[in-house]
Design an enzyme around this catalytic site. Structure first.
Site, PDB file in Angstrom:
ATOM      1  N   ARG A   1      -0.113  15.159  13.144  1.00 28.21           N
ATOM      2  CA  ARG A   1       0.548  14.781  12.058  1.00 28.21           C
ATOM      3  C   ARG A   1       1.149  15.832  11.186  1.00 28.21           C
ATOM      4  O   ARG A   1       0.442  16.269  10.080  1.00 28.21           O
ATOM      5  CB  ARG A   1      -0.101  13.754  11.190  1.00 28.21           C
ATOM      6  CG  ARG A   1      -0.458  12.502  11.983  1.00 28.21           C
ATOM      7  CD  ARG A   1      -1.132  11.580  11.249  1.00 28.21           C
ATOM      8  NE  ARG A   1      -0.373  10.788  10.236  1.00 28.21           N
ATOM      9  CZ  ARG A   1      -0.810   9.794   9.451  1.00 28.21           C
ATOM     10  NH1 ARG A   1      -1.955   9.412   9.702  1.00 28.21           N
ATOM     11  NH2 ARG A   1      -0.017   9.200   8.637  1.00 28.21           N
ATOM     12  N   ARG A  36      -9.358  -0.217   3.578  1.00 31.23           N
ATOM     13  CA  ARG A  36      -8.294   0.665   3.124  1.00 31.23           C
ATOM     14  C   ARG A  36      -7.114   0.360   2.587  1.00 31.23           C
ATOM     15  O   ARG A  36      -6.208   0.851   1.908  1.00 31.23           O
ATOM     16  CB  ARG A  36      -7.938   2.009   4.029  1.00 31.23           C
ATOM     17  CG  ARG A  36      -9.060   3.140   4.190  1.00 31.23           C
ATOM     18  CD  ARG A  36      -8.881   4.335   5.064  1.00 31.23           C
ATOM     19  NE  ARG A  36      -7.343   4.536   4.487  1.00 31.23           N
ATOM     20  CZ  ARG A  36      -6.656   5.501   5.320  1.00 31.23           C
ATOM     21  NH1 ARG A  36      -7.211   6.026   6.461  1.00 31.23           N
ATOM     22  NH2 ARG A  36      -5.363   5.898   4.786  1.00 31.23           N
ATOM     23  N   CYS A  42      -5.441   8.443   9.192  1.00 27.16           N
ATOM     24  CA  CYS A  42      -5.465   8.126  10.303  1.00 27.16           C
ATOM     25  C   CYS A  42      -5.225   8.882  11.537  1.00 27.16           C
ATOM     26  O   CYS A  42      -4.076   9.452  11.247  1.00 27.16           O
ATOM     27  CB  CYS A  42      -4.671   6.545  10.638  1.00 27.16           C
ATOM     28  SG  CYS A  42      -5.412   5.149   9.532  1.00 27.16           S
ATOM     29  N   ASP A  65       3.413   0.480  12.085  1.00 28.29           N
ATOM     30  CA  ASP A  65       2.172  -0.250  11.636  1.00 28.29           C
ATOM     31  C   ASP A  65       2.146  -1.625  12.011  1.00 28.29           C
ATOM     32  O   ASP A  65       0.921  -2.082  11.693  1.00 28.29           O
ATOM     33  CB  ASP A  65       2.423  -0.124  10.017  1.00 28.29           C
ATOM     34  CG  ASP A  65       2.507   1.510   9.615  1.00 28.29           C
ATOM     35  OD1 ASP A  65       2.058   2.353  10.408  1.00 28.29           O
ATOM     36  OD2 ASP A  65       2.905   1.834   8.457  1.00 28.29           O
ATOM     37  N   LYS A 118       0.952  -1.171   0.110  1.00 26.27           N
ATOM     38  CA  LYS A 118       0.094   0.100   0.185  1.00 26.27           C
ATOM     39  C   LYS A 118       0.877   1.263  -0.068  1.00 26.27           C
ATOM     40  O   LYS A 118       0.880   2.206  -0.745  1.00 26.27           O
ATOM     41  CB  LYS A 118      -0.982  -0.006   1.300  1.00 26.27           C
ATOM     42  CG  LYS A 118      -1.624   1.290   1.504  1.00 26.27           C
ATOM     43  CD  LYS A 118      -2.342   1.251   2.646  1.00 26.27           C
ATOM     44  CE  LYS A 118      -1.919   1.920   3.924  1.00 26.27           C
ATOM     45  NZ  LYS A 118      -1.754   3.390   4.090  1.00 26.27           N
ATOM     46  N   ASN A 119       1.782   1.387   0.870  1.00 26.82           N
ATOM     47  CA  ASN A 119       2.502   2.548   0.950  1.00 26.82           C
ATOM     48  C   ASN A 119       3.525   2.823  -0.030  1.00 26.82           C
ATOM     49  O   ASN A 119       4.031   4.159  -0.204  1.00 26.82           O
ATOM     50  CB  ASN A 119       3.176   2.741   2.222  1.00 26.82           C
ATOM     51  CG  ASN A 119       2.234   2.943   3.499  1.00 26.82           C
ATOM     52  OD1 ASN A 119       0.877   3.308   3.383  1.00 26.82           O
ATOM     53  ND2 ASN A 119       2.269   2.537   4.790  1.00 26.82           N
TER      54      ASN A 119
HETATM   55  N1  EPU Z   1       6.809  14.261  11.111  1.00 25.97           N
HETATM   56  C1  EPU Z   1       6.968  15.637  11.459  1.00 25.97           C
HETATM   57  N2  EPU Z   1       7.126  16.599  10.438  1.00 25.97           N
HETATM   58  C2  EPU Z   1       6.844  16.147   9.361  1.00 25.97           C
HETATM   59  C3  EPU Z   1       6.425  14.666   8.934  1.00 25.97           C
HETATM   60  C4  EPU Z   1       6.433  13.839  10.104  1.00 25.97           C
HETATM   61  O1  EPU Z   1       7.428  16.091  12.686  1.00 25.97           O
HETATM   62  O2  EPU Z   1       6.769  16.922   8.387  1.00 25.97           O
HETATM   63  C5  EPU Z   1       6.791  13.140  12.241  1.00 25.97           C
HETATM   64  C6  EPU Z   1       5.407  12.593  12.366  1.00 25.97           C
HETATM   65  O3  EPU Z   1       4.612  13.409  13.561  1.00 25.97           O
HETATM   66  C7  EPU Z   1       5.778  11.413  13.192  1.00 25.97           C
HETATM   67  C8  EPU Z   1       7.222  10.808  12.555  1.00 25.97           C
HETATM   68  O4  EPU Z   1       7.562  12.076  11.858  1.00 25.97           O
HETATM   69  O5  EPU Z   1       6.150  11.488  14.386  1.00 25.97           O
HETATM   70  C9  EPU Z   1       7.207  10.072  11.315  1.00 25.97           C
HETATM   71  O6  EPU Z   1       5.874  10.586  10.385  1.00 25.97           O
HETATM   72  P1  EPU Z   1       6.291   9.919   8.919  1.00 25.97           P
HETATM   73  O7  EPU Z   1       6.143  11.075   7.892  1.00 25.97           O
HETATM   74  O8  EPU Z   1       7.319   8.968   8.629  1.00 25.97           O
HETATM   75  O9  EPU Z   1       4.735   9.325   8.456  1.00 25.97           O
HETATM   76  P2  EPU Z   1       3.908   9.372   7.330  1.00 25.97           P
HETATM   77  O10 EPU Z   1       4.633   9.493   6.065  1.00 25.97           O
HETATM   78  O11 EPU Z   1       2.952  10.376   7.513  1.00 25.97           O
HETATM   79  C10 EPU Z   1       3.693   6.913   6.730  1.00 25.97           C
HETATM   80  C11 EPU Z   1       3.014   5.698   6.347  1.00 25.97           C
HETATM   81  C12 EPU Z   1       2.215   5.438   7.886  1.00 25.97           C
HETATM   82  C13 EPU Z   1       3.517   5.103   8.750  1.00 25.97           C
HETATM   83  C14 EPU Z   1       4.420   6.018   8.731  1.00 25.97           C
HETATM   84  C15 EPU Z   1       5.631   5.695   9.755  1.00 25.97           C
HETATM   85  C16 EPU Z   1       2.247   6.156   4.303  1.00 25.97           C
HETATM   86  C17 EPU Z   1       0.904   6.451   3.381  1.00 25.97           C
HETATM   87  N3  EPU Z   1       1.803   6.338   5.721  1.00 25.97           N
HETATM   88  O12 EPU Z   1       3.290   8.131   7.285  1.00 25.97           O
HETATM   89  O13 EPU Z   1       1.519   4.275   7.498  1.00 25.97           O
HETATM   90  O14 EPU Z   1       2.945   4.671  10.121  1.00 25.97           O
HETATM   91  O15 EPU Z   1       4.996   6.499   7.760  1.00 25.97           O
HETATM   92  O16 EPU Z   1       6.295   4.407   9.355  1.00 25.97           O
HETATM   93  O17 EPU Z   1       3.310   5.597   3.927  1.00 25.97           O
HETATM   94  C18 EPU Z   1      -0.442   2.845   7.742  1.00 25.97           C
HETATM   95  O18 EPU Z   1       0.219   2.211   6.798  1.00 25.97           O
HETATM   96  O19 EPU Z   1      -1.391   2.343   8.539  1.00 25.97           O
HETATM   97  C19 EPU Z   1       0.169   4.056   8.153  1.00 25.97           C
HETATM   98  C20 EPU Z   1      -0.301   4.897   9.018  1.00 25.97           C
END
Ligand code: EPU
Length: 427
Positions: free
Chosen positions: A123, A398, A118, A306, A23-24
């Site tokens: 975030r 999803r 989610c 995850d 998915k990701n």
């Molecule tokens: N963060 C910041 N600033 C930013 C971006 C992130 O402080 O600009 C912080 C977040 O608050 C968090 C950490 O950095 O504490 C990690 O966030 P990340 O950006 O890595 O998460 P994401 O890209 O929003 C993806 C996956 C999530 C998964 C996370 C961590 C996708 C679409 N989503 O989210 O997957 O939990 O990486 O591995 O790729 C899921 O599949 O169920 C899911 C939620």
């Protein structure tokens, strides 16, 4: 009545299951097709609602989308003219923010709504914006829309203050056409980041170092259509591995990359589960009592956040005190209230959950509070004594393709009921 899953617990899983595309990775690769001149053929695309939304966004923007078979899609974005993502679709999905990087790269301009997704607490997207700014863009946020523009994107050095998957991907997307060299330091190393880099490179990009914490992107003039197969979903695979362990089953998880599952395998072995790796499959057997353990989630190659709700469920089935620490998100234990209905004894203090494992759970009506928590409820239901009913299953759909059918194929007693089924029964 809303759709829900009804599970009769206590049946060990047996047999084989094939894992779908990640998915990701899919939700990053699909928007990345904006960058290609000519059609891209993407294989091993998971049939899940997040992917359907991504494809709908592209279609609404003017792209031509053709399903070649159940898991292969041809996408041609040549006709996309406006760098704007429709608000109504984008607001539901976190990953819609990848259109920011992709559109900025192609048009020097992007307008996308603030992302949903989610709810694990705050975030932020400050690191994404920091990256765009370093490349020479300016941004504003008005009426729920993010607007990013640049006269010209120029390669730059970006140090990420936190390891973030989303910002690493968005900056890679924004930098592929930027003049000169972009260096992302403290980059995330998840398998889907490597997959996106491989996809972009197969279109003609010059990205080096994906999978390490320094990624270098040399800007090129043009990317072209390509044919590419998405990697298997490590989280779907891990979810089935834990479901096998939780039911004291014995399953072969096929179409996977064992290396991507190392942290999950290592933890399962500590819990007393037998795991055997083959080239592209993994066998999971649990034929002895589960052992208590401690788990902390971390960026890749650490134990994935995850998989946190699923491993917590498994530890409720071990006797003794286990500790699960969430290392990524501020608030990813909302589902614990649901597990308590099933007899789990868990106390949560901030990012730490203390589980007093009793060795068993009992079926109850519960709800999915998010995607992975929903999968964890299914595992709990499969392992519990009696009947479990799970509401809000749209969260689960999803991200898990044919979840119910795959589990049934392994001997689980699970069915989806709800409005359409009831109507059918009445007629
Ligand atoms: N963060 C910041 N600033 C930013 C971006 C992130 O402080 O600009 C912080 C977040 O608050 C968090 C950490 O950095 O504490 C990690 O966030 P990340 O950006 O890595 O998460 P994401 O890209 O929003 C993806 C996956 C999530 C998964 C996370 C961590 C996708 C679409 N989503 O989210 O997957 O939990 O990486 O591995 O790729 C899921 O599949 O169920 C899911 C939620």
């Amino acid at each position: 009545m809303l759709e829900k899953y009804v599970i009769e617990g206590g049946h060990p899983l047996h047999g084989e299951v094939a894992i779908s595309g990640a998915k990701n990775a899919a939700v990053a690769i699909i928007p990345a097709t904006i960058l290609a001149k000519g059609p891209c053929i993407i294989e091993n695309v998971p049939n899940i609602s997040d992917v359907a939304i991504m494809l709908k966004i592209l279609r609404d923007m003017g792209a031509s989308i053709r399903m070649l078979d159940k898991s292969t899609v041809e996408i041609d974005t040549t006709m996309v003219e406006h760098p704007v993502v429709p608000y109504e679709l984008a607001k539901h999905m976190r990953a819609s923010y990848y259109f920011l990087g992709a559109l900025l790269s192609r048009f020097n301009h992007a307008e996308v709504s603030m992302p949903g997704g989610c709810d694990f607490g705050v975030r932020p997207i400050d690191q994404h914006l920091k990256g765009f700014k370093a490349l020479g863009a300016q941004y504003s946020i008005d009426h729920g829309m993010i607007d990013v523009q640049a006269d010209e994107l120029i390669g730059a050095q970006v140090y990420l203050d936190v390891v973030t998957v989303g910002a690493t991907i968005n900056i890679m997307l924004a930098a592929v056409y930027a003049k000169g060299l972009t260096i992302i330091e403290n980059a995330a190393k998840e398998p889907h980041i490597v997959d996106l880099a491989n996809f972009l490179n197969s279109m003609g990009a010059e990205i080096m170092g994906a999978g390490t914490d320094v990624i270098k992107i040399r800007g090129v003039r043009q990317l072209y259509g390509t044919t590419y197969s998405i990697i298997p979903d490590q989280i779907e695979a891990g979810t089935f591995m834990i479901a096998a362990a939780a039911t004291h089953g014995d399953i072969l998880v096929r179409n996977i990359i064992p290396k991507h599952l190392e942290s999950i395998t290592a933890k399962l072995e500590r819990i007393g589960v037998t795991v055997e790796d083959y080239d592209d499959s993994i066998r999971v057997r649990a034929n002895q009592p589960l052992l208590k353990s401690s788990v902390k989630t971390m960026p890749h190659p650490g134990f994935p956040t995850d998989m946190q709700p699923q491993i917590t469920v498994l530890l409720t089935l071990a006797e003794g005190t286990s500790i699960v620490t969430e290392g990524i998100w501020d608030n990813r234990f909302k589902y614990v209230d649901e597990l308590r209905r099933m007899g789990a004894d868990i106390s949560v203090d901030g990012k730490v959950a203390v589980i007093e494992g009793k060795g068993h759970l009992t079926g109850a009506p519960v709800k999915a509070t998010d995607l992975r928590a929903g999968a964890a409820m299914v595992i709990a239901g499969l392992a519990a004594e009696g009947i479990t009913e799970i509401e809000n299953i749209y969260y689960i759909e999803r991200g898990y393709e044919d979840f119910v059918e795959k589990l049934k194929g392994l001997g689980a007693c699970i069915k989806k009921v709800g409005a359409p089924d009831l109507l059918e029964q009445a007629l």
